[in-house]
Structures are given as structure tokens and as C-alpha cells.
Enzyme design. Structure first.
Site, PDB file in Angstrom:
ATOM      1  N   SER A   1      31.909  35.482  42.459  1.00 30.85           N
ATOM      2  CA  SER A   1      31.581  35.067  43.822  1.00 30.85           C
ATOM      3  C   SER A   1      32.610  35.649  44.775  1.00 30.85           C
ATOM      4  CB  SER A   1      31.580  33.537  43.926  1.00 30.85           C
ATOM      5  OG  SER A   1      32.890  33.024  43.728  1.00 30.85           O
ATOM      6  N   LYS A   2      32.467  35.337  46.054  1.00 26.90           N
ATOM      7  CA  LYS A   2      33.346  35.907  47.074  1.00 26.90           C
ATOM      8  C   LYS A   2      34.807  35.553  46.858  1.00 26.90           C
ATOM      9  CE  LYS A   2      29.958  36.248  50.825  1.00 26.90           C
ATOM     10  NZ  LYS A   2      29.588  35.787  52.188  1.00 26.90           N
ATOM     11  N   ARG A   3      35.059  34.422  46.212  1.00 28.55           N
ATOM     12  CA  ARG A   3      36.465  34.049  46.032  1.00 28.55           C
ATOM     13  C   ARG A   3      37.178  34.984  45.050  1.00 28.55           C
ATOM     14  NH1 ARG A   3      33.874  30.146  42.884  1.00 28.55           N
ATOM     15  NH2 ARG A   3      34.603  29.938  40.736  1.00 28.55           N
TER      16      ARG A   3
END
Length: 471
Positions: free
Chosen positions: A239-241
């Protein structure tokens, strides 16, 4: 194998995810390896979230990575009547039925079943009611088999067995007349003669729902290959993290598309210990025997390493082609590029050994593109001192008087100066580097002067002398 037909079928609800590119790549490689057909299908029936802009982004990402398609893009929204016709055909043959249960009733039963610890699925109460004229809230459900097993012969995971008793009577046509995902996918795959469905293993649970639909509609069941998921370093779904997940974000960060493709093919597939592959090698060697069944972990550092290998080992012309838009974006026009003898291609060999991305190359190219350099004040104070000024002044005059501007002649001039003045190379090389580039790190001195040309080299050395005298 020339009857192989595969598809990449993204939903245009956002950017093209890195996992989606990996799925597209494995489909593309299998098609190219087999001499088959690769189809781009846009699953845009979610009208609330699908956008034309997202479709363009998907196509742009596919083109950037070089994953060209043979058919398409085919949009599901152009095929809505087809799905309705196929759904109604199942109803007429007694393989589907109208359900008039309201959403509130379904939710209430779902909660009751959950409280009792039972399987959460539709209880089939409208199965035998014989409803022929549904209300406005009526939806068409498929009569899923309730006995026996559905066995999926997965090319990656092996045989996967599902008990039909847990299968739901799926809604195939909503009350608004739109087909559902699982139904429209099966209709499309069947009519497009898809031979292999290659997709992420987050779709494994959809497969036993879809196989009976293929059979009910009279379509051959394709072979399935469910790819392992891509995880972040913490083993959670990417994911974006974990960093950028959009493929075009990597374009903006200065990665070469062939490097990204090379990295992605190794996320779940291998050919011996080989790390770097040409596209031709990927196509030649790709098979499902060497696709791993366990999840792959995305490692940004490894991707950057692969990208650095491509920058260092690709033809300078190829890197220059990819670099030019970045130079323009950084504000360097054609006049700036023209300052470099040999143009953009000439700066690649001297700069790429210290560059991991194209942005690094842009940064390294600044002293040669700019008319006047940005001086590192700390470096200037340390190296451009009055003591070195006479040596730099004489060097500038010697270069100006020399008709031949070549590495060999520059070496002779500099070494002769060092011997006459009793200097060590380090004593003059670093001040010279700072005078020429404004920095303490650069390619070799002679490469720097070759990129600057004779006139600009002399001009900057003399400017360095003025700076040294005034310090």
C-alpha cells in the site's frame, strides 16, 4: 500454444497499481512466449468510481512499460445489453431465478446467521417461488450447485478443492439492470475465448463461483493461474505506506520502464539465479513452472539497484532518450542542452556510474547545462584559496594557448604544470574541480572539461582564480 488468449482486465477506479502491472506483465509474457493474443479489457461497470481519466492513466502506464496489447481496449460498459441477454437466457433455462428480498431483509438474515455461527450466504428462500415478474427491487440470482465439489486445476497453486455447499446463489443481474462483476467477467472471458485466466490470488475465492457459470453458459472453462500477492516489508499487502504504488509514480521518480519490468518479473518468477533480463530473455524463458506460490515482498532498494544497472549498462542513446523529458521539466531548454558538446548523449557515460535514477543524472548534469554554476560555498572556501590561484591562472593560460583540446593534451598540460611547480595532483585537482563544477564530486577532470568545452572550461577556471584571490 498458438490458441493462447489471455487478458488484463483492470477497473478504472484510480491509478494503475504496481501489482496490476505485474499481473499484466505475466499475462503479456505468457502470450508472447506462446505466440498467443494479449487483450486489454476495461472493467468499468462500477459507474460511481470508474472514470475516463483513469482509463487513460491505465493505458499510459501500459504504454510506458511497453506492454502492448493485441486487442482492445474493450470496455464492459459497451457490452451491457449482452450481459442482460445472457442472464435472461439462464433464467429462461431454469438456471437463474428472481429474488425479491429487500436489502434490509438480507442484512438482517446475514446478522442472524453470523450470530449463530453459520455460513453467511443467501438462504435460497426465493429459489422455488417461481417469480416471473419481479418488483423494482428484484434481482436475478444464479442457481449455484449445492452438492459435490468444484475442483480448480491452478497452474501455480495446484488443485484447489471447494465444497459446493458453501457456494452462494450469486446475484448476476442487479435490480437496476446491471450485471455483477462475477457474471460479466465470465461472459467476457467466454465470448473472448480466453484460454488462461492469469490474475492475483485475491481472486481465488471468485473462481469456484465463476466455474459453474462458465459451465451453465456453455463456455469451456479456462485454465487458471493465481499469482502470489505483492507485500510490503512488514508482510502486509502493498500500500501507499510502503512507498509509491502507482506505476507512473516510478516514471516521475526517474526509473526506466525496462528496469521496473525487470524487477517486477522477479517478484514471483525466477530463471536460475539470473537477476537482469532483456525483454527477449523474459519472453523466451517465461513459464508457470517457475512462478512461486508464496507472496513476494516489494523491496524499493532492490528496484533502485536494478534501475542503476540499467542506467549504467544501457546504450547511452536509450538513457538520453528517457532523460531528455526530465531535463526539460527541470527547466533546461534546447539552448542549455546545446552548451554540451555532443548533446544529451554525451553526458550519460560520465554521469551514470554515480546515478541510480534519471533524477540523479539531471542533478549531476547541472554544471554542464547551466551558463553559470551554483558554487558550493563551503567547498569554495576550502579549496579556492589565494595559494592555489597562481597555479589555476597558469593552467587557464596554458589551455587557452593550446590549439588541440583533447584529453591527451590536457593531461600533458596538467602533469607538466604539476611537475614544474612541485605539486601533488590532489592539491590542484580538487580546486580545479570546484572551479569547473562548483562541487567537490564530479566525473574525472578531463571528462568535466570535455563536457564544458574549451571556452567554458577556461572561463570557469579564470572565475575560480578571481574567487580564490578574493578569499
Amino acid at each position: 500454444m498458438n490458441n493462447v488468449r489471455v487478458r488484463f482486465a483492470p477497473s478504472p477506479t484510480g491509478f494503475l497499481h504496481i501489482g496490476g502491472v505485474r499481473t499484466a506483465l505475466f499475462n503479456w509474457l505468457f502470450a508472447r512466449h506462446s505466440g498467443g493474443t494479449f487483450i486489454l479489457r476495461i472493467e468499468d461497470t462500477d459507474r460511481d468510481r470508474s472514470t475516463d481519466e483513469a482509463i487513460q492513466v491505465i493505458m499510459e502506464g501500459m504504454r510506458w512499460t511497453g506492454l502492448d496489447w493485441d486487442e482492445g481496449p474493450i470496455r464492459q460498459t459497451d457490452r451491457l445489453d449482452l450481459y442482460r441477454d445472457k442472464a435472461m437466457d439462464l433464467f429462461k433455462r431454469g438456471l437463474a431465478y428472481w429474488c425479491i428480498c429487500t436489502p434490509e431483509e438480507l442484512e438482517s438474515r446475514r446478522k442472524d446467521a453470523q450470530a449463530r455461527g453459520e455460513s453467511i450466504k443467501y438462504d435460497g428462500r426465493c429459489r422455488n417461488r417461481g417469480i416471473s415478474e419481479p418488483s423494482e427491487t428484484g434481482a436475478l440470482r444464479f442457481m449455484a450447485p449445492q452438492e459435490g465439489q468444484t475442483v480448480v486445476h491452478d497452474l501455480i497453486k495446484g488443485d484447489i478443492v471447494f465444497d459446493n455447499s458453501v457456494l452462494d446463489d450469486l446475484i448476476i443481474l442487479r435490480s437496476n439492470g446491471y450485471a455483477t462483476y462475477n457474471f460479466s467477467v465470465v461472459v467476457d472471458d467466454g465470448l473472448m475465448n480466453i484460454s488462461h485466466v492469469i490474475r492475483g490470488d485475491d481472486h481465488v475465492n471468485n473462481t469456484p463461483r465463476q466455474v459453474p457459470l462458465f459451465e451453465a453458459l456453455g463456455f469451456p472453462v479456462p485454465q487458471f493461474a493465481h499469482l502470489p500477492m505483492i507485500l510490503g516489508s512488514d508482510k502486509a499487502r502493498l500500500s501507499k505506506r510502503h512507498g509509491a504504488t502507482s506505476v507512473l509514480a516510478y516514471q516521475e521518480m526517474g526509473y526506466l520502464p525496462e528496469a521496473l519490468v525487470n524487477y517486477l518479473v522477479r517478484l514471483g518468477w525466477s530463471h536460475g539465479d539470473q537477476e537482469i533480463f532483456s525483454i527477449q530473455e523474459m519472453v523466451e524463458h517465461f513459464d508457470f513452472k517457475h512462478v512461486q506460490s508464496s507472496a513476494a515482498v516489494f523491496n524499493p532498494e532492490k528496484l533502485t539497484w536494478v534501475n542503476a544497472q540499467y542506467i549504467r549498462n544501457s546504450e547511452p542513446r536509450r538513457v538520453a532518450e528517457a532523460l531528455t523529458p526530465f531535463l526539460h521539466k527541470a527547466g533546461y531548454d534546447e539552448a542549455a542542452i546545446a552548451r554540451i558538446p555532443g548533446g544529451v548523449e554525451a553526458i550519460i557515460p560520465p554521469l551514470r556510474e554515480r546515478s541510480e535514477t534519471l533524477l540523479d543524472v539531471v542533478d549531476g548534469a547541472a554544471p554542464y547545462l547551466e551558463e553559470s554554476i551554483t558554487m558550493d560555498e563551503i567547498a569554495a572556501a576550502k579549496h579556492l584559496t589565494p595559494a592555489i590561484a597562481p597555479s589555476l591562472r597558469e593552467l587557464a593560460e596554458l589551455i587557452a594557448a593550446e590549439p588541440e583540446f583533447s584529453k591527451e593534451r590536457l593531461e600533458g598540460i596538467l602533469h607538466g604544470l604539476i611537475e614544474r611547480q612541485g605539486l601533488k595532483m590532489g592539491k590542484i585537482a580538487q580546486p580545479l574541480r570546484v572551479a569547473l563544477t562548483g562541487r567537490t564530486v564530479s566525473p574525472g577532470i578531463y571528462e568535466v572539461m570535455a563536457l564544458l568545452g574549451k571556452d567554458r572550461s577556461i572561463q570557469r577556471i579564470r572565475a575560480g582564480v578571481e574567487r580564490a584571490v578574493k578569499s
